[in-house]
Design an enzyme around this catalytic site. Structure first.
Site, PDB file in Angstrom:
ATOM      1  N   ASP A  26       0.881  -1.166   0.000  1.00 43.32           N
ATOM      2  CA  ASP A  26       0.000   0.000   0.000  1.00 43.32           C
ATOM      3  C   ASP A  26       0.916   1.213   0.000  1.00 43.32           C
ATOM      4  O   ASP A  26       1.577   1.510   0.992  1.00 43.32           O
ATOM      5  CB  ASP A  26      -0.877  -0.023   1.260  1.00 43.32           C
ATOM      6  CG  ASP A  26      -1.640   1.292   1.463  1.00 43.32           C
ATOM      7  OD1 ASP A  26      -1.649   2.118   0.543  1.00 43.32           O
ATOM      8  OD2 ASP A  26      -2.215   1.465   2.550  1.00 43.32           O
TER       9      ASP A  26
ATOM     10  N   LYS B 162       2.465  11.326  -3.107  1.00 44.38           N
ATOM     11  CA  LYS B 162       1.468  10.624  -3.934  1.00 44.38           C
ATOM     12  C   LYS B 162       0.545  11.612  -4.660  1.00 44.38           C
ATOM     13  O   LYS B 162       0.058  11.335  -5.746  1.00 44.38           O
ATOM     14  CB  LYS B 162       0.658   9.700  -3.028  1.00 44.38           C
ATOM     15  CG  LYS B 162      -0.358   8.823  -3.729  1.00 44.38           C
ATOM     16  CD  LYS B 162      -0.909   7.827  -2.735  1.00 44.38           C
ATOM     17  CE  LYS B 162      -2.024   6.991  -3.310  1.00 44.38           C
ATOM     18  NZ  LYS B 162      -2.502   6.031  -2.302  1.00 44.38           N
TER      19      LYS B 162
ATOM     20  N   GLU C 271      -7.520   0.419  -4.531  1.00 48.91           N
ATOM     21  CA  GLU C 271      -7.564   0.352  -3.065  1.00 48.91           C
ATOM     22  C   GLU C 271      -8.888  -0.215  -2.519  1.00 48.91           C
ATOM     23  O   GLU C 271      -8.857  -1.066  -1.629  1.00 48.91           O
ATOM     24  CB  GLU C 271      -7.243   1.723  -2.463  1.00 48.91           C
ATOM     25  CG  GLU C 271      -5.769   2.069  -2.650  1.00 48.91           C
ATOM     26  CD  GLU C 271      -5.436   3.529  -2.383  1.00 48.91           C
ATOM     27  OE1 GLU C 271      -6.329   4.281  -1.948  1.00 48.91           O
ATOM     28  OE2 GLU C 271      -4.278   3.916  -2.621  1.00 48.91           O
TER      29      GLU C 271
ATOM     30  N   ASP D 177     -13.367   5.114   2.165  1.00 48.43           N
ATOM     31  CA  ASP D 177     -11.922   5.251   2.360  1.00 48.43           C
ATOM     32  C   ASP D 177     -11.548   6.735   2.428  1.00 48.43           C
ATOM     33  O   ASP D 177     -11.533   7.420   1.409  1.00 48.43           O
ATOM     34  CB  ASP D 177     -11.189   4.563   1.203  1.00 48.43           C
ATOM     35  CG  ASP D 177      -9.670   4.618   1.365  1.00 48.43           C
ATOM     36  OD1 ASP D 177      -9.193   5.266   2.313  1.00 48.43           O
ATOM     37  OD2 ASP D 177      -8.975   4.017   0.540  1.00 48.43           O
TER      38      ASP D 177
END
Ligand code: AMP
Length: 595
Positions: free
Chosen positions: A9, A71, A163, A186
């Protein structure tokens, strides 16, 4: 022993790595004993690189040399870089962003190298393959950048996994039984999405997804800082001081998830001024309400897209660090009228799912395939190139199933039946077992009816039958080979492809369905407009909605097209009702006149 494939991850704030060991998916702890490593990279002026908590500790002395949230820059161009990025972003010679002279891929590669190093150190052997997760909303350039980062780190990226799919795998959606559905909420540091996934006989389907790649806990930190600056009358802060103040804002936010009150305190943040301000949980929750509200709007949209009500869901799975906030949990519970599932560790679920996927791909975790069932779904191609399943995967044989189809075009004189096998939404992505044509007398669109039936006997032989309902003439084709006897590895490949492409498949299905609707609506609307049947008041909106549909068709994206078609539908609703009424009146008049 099968080859090890890591599950990684690569998070905005934290990253984690795992692998399947002795049949168990496990996450690996770093030297400090933590299974979670901060996604922070220190780049020293002499080129030294440090990753994780070590890098964060450098922030006190050299804040401008510690990169976080990288990211958010992956696969982005300079004009897409958000304001307030935690460290200065420069433009490289290629016009793309650079931080401390490095590309976002190269910086992310340092995090991935660290993940690889932790795994190799724990296992005592070299490891070169990995599954890496990305948000469902990442576009191609962002996915490609993630893959490149893996390669720069010396890893072969065997799969980029979404994800939410990873979270659903970790939750064990596959173990809930047929047709179980979960919503994965999420909310991490930089991204939010709500995805609704359904598991049918071991195959994932994404029913809907909505989110924002620029919505996360970092935004709340910025809100806290703005609030503190306002209430203390502070107007300007330098880059380095801002980094310190943001770190304090985050610390206060975390503390308020457990405590009712916390003190925002940064002594001598710019060399001589200090800040001190008490913040209560109630104040934070007031500040966070619109931010949480944004996530709820995405949830509602996803539920509406999937045409589901909360009671149709088996669970709401919470992942991402920001779901630890009590206010977030309360808001989710209220929206879905049930307590969310918090059985997954919010920071670990995604890495665990990636690890499970890596395990399935390496063969370390085997999926059991029963012999007396259809290993893959069987169906035929229908309008727009979609797969229409007649016999779902895992149906016990012998079995039989059928459906009625109509002709798609005026004057059509034959229908091609393509017998397909596989789990993908689009016919072209499945395997063709055979095809044949059914001839019938030409008729207007939708009037010829052809029944198609599949029958599988106890030997696994598939018989496809097509019957022209008007003549009763049957066409029968026997397919001896593939219906049941499919190689295990081919089945596994097809199933894992359905997992990998679940999001793309959904977008393609939504686009195809909307395109077919648009192709039906546009000529009809045009004809009505040309005949001057629209009233003055509605004409403007119908024309602009028509233009929006054409533009969305050209653009080729699923959700905008769907929205544009819905708008055109709404704009023409009253007109369509009037036309139907007029037609009925006319028919009635004719009948009365004829009597
Ligand atoms: P992730 O991207 O999933 O690693 O989530 C990181 C985000 O979660 C960051 O914005 C953190 O500040 C936030 N976070 C982590 N723990 C908590 C907590 N206990 N309360 C509120 N936010 C948290």
């Amino acid at each position: 022993m099968s080859e090890v494939i890591l599950g990684i991850d690569l998070g905005t704030t934290n990253s984690a790595v795992g692998l399947v060991d002795s049949g168990f998916p496990i996450l690996l702890a770093n030297e400090e004993g933590h299974r979670i490593t901060p996604s922070a990279i220190y780049v020293g002026s002499d080129g030294t690189v440090e990753v994780g908590a070590k890098a964060l500790r450098r922030r006190a002395l050299e804040p401008e040399r510690v990169v976080t949230s990288i990211k958010r820059l992956m696969g982005r161009r300079m004009h897409e870089v958000e304001e307030n990025f935690p460290v200065p972003v420069e433009t490289g010679v290629d016009g793309l962003p650079r931080v401390l002279g490095m590309t976002p891929e190269a910086l992310s590669a340092e995090i991935l190298k660290e993940m690889k190093r932790i795994a190799e150190w724990r296992m005592g052997c070299g490891i070169t393959k990995a599954v890496i997760t990305v948000p469902a909303y990442f576009h191609d350039a962002q996915r490609a950048a993630t893959k490149r980062a893996g390669e720069l780190a010396g890893l072969e990226v065997v799969r980029i996994l979404n994800e939410p799919t990873a979270a659903a795998l970790a939750y064990g959606l596959d173990k809930l039984g047929d047709r179980s559905r979960v919503a994965v909420y999420d909310l991490g540091g930089g991204t939010f999405d709500l995805s609704i996934l359904e598991m049918q006989d071991g195959v994932f389907q994404v029913l809907a997804t909505h989110g924002d790649t620029l919505l996360g806990g970092d935004d709340l930190d910025a809100l806290i800082l703005t609030q503190v600056m306002e209430s203390t009358g502070l107007s300007e802060i330098s880059g380095a001081a801002r980094v310190r103040l943001m770190a304090e804002a985050e610390r206060v936010k975390l503390a308020l998830s457990t405590d009712q009150e916390a003190v925002f305190r940064v002594p001598f943040y710019d060399g001589n001024r200090s800040l001190e301000e008490t913040i209560t949980r109630a104040e934070l929750e007031k500040l966070a309400a619109p931010w949480i509200g944004k996530t709820l709007r995405h949830c509602k949209q996803a539920m509406a897209d999937a045409a589901l009500k909360p009671e149709h869901l088996n669970a709401i799975v919470l992942v991402g660090g920001s779901t630890r906030m009590p206010a977030v949990r309360r808001a989710v519970a209220e929206l879905f009228s049930r307590e969310p599932d918090i059985s997954q560790h919010p920071d670990e679920a995604i890495a665990l799912g990636a690890t499970i996927q890596g395990g399935v791909m390496s063969g370390a975790l085997r999926q059991i395939i029963l012999l007396d069932v259809t290993p893959l779904s069987l169906g035929i191609e229908t309008f727009g190139g979609l797969m229409n399943v007649l016999i779902p995967r895992n149906t016990t044989i012998p079995c039989k199933a059928g459906e009625m189809f109509t002709n798609a075009a005026d004057g059509q004189a034959a229908m091609r039946v393509r017998v397909l096998q596989g789990e993908r939404e689009m016919a072209k992505d499945n395997w063709e077992l055979g095809k044949f044509d059914v001839a019938f007398s030409p008729s207007p669109k939708g009037q010829t009816r052809v029944g198609v039936q599949f029958k599988i006997d106890e030997n696994g032989i598939l018989e496809a039958l097509a019957r022209d309902v008007s003549t009763g003439i049957d066409t029968v084709v026997r397919i001896e080979s593939a219906a049941v006897n499919v190689d295990d590895s081919a089945v596994e490949a097809m199933i894992s492809e359905s997992v990998e492409y679940a999001f793309e498949d959904m977008a393609e299905r939504v686009f195809t369905e909307a395109r077919m609707k648009a192709e039906e609506l546009l000529p009809a609307v045009e004809a009505v407009l040309n005949q001057g049947l629209a009233e003055e008041g509605e004409r403007g909106e119908i024309e602009s909605a028509t233009a929006a549909v054409r533009a969305a068709l050209k653009q080729g994206a699923a959700n905008p097209l769907k929205a544009a078609v819905q708008r055109l539908d709404a704009a023409t609703e009253a007109l369509a009702a009037r036309l139907v009424e007029q037609a009925l009146d006319a028919a009635l008049d004719r009948r009365l006149g004829g009597e």
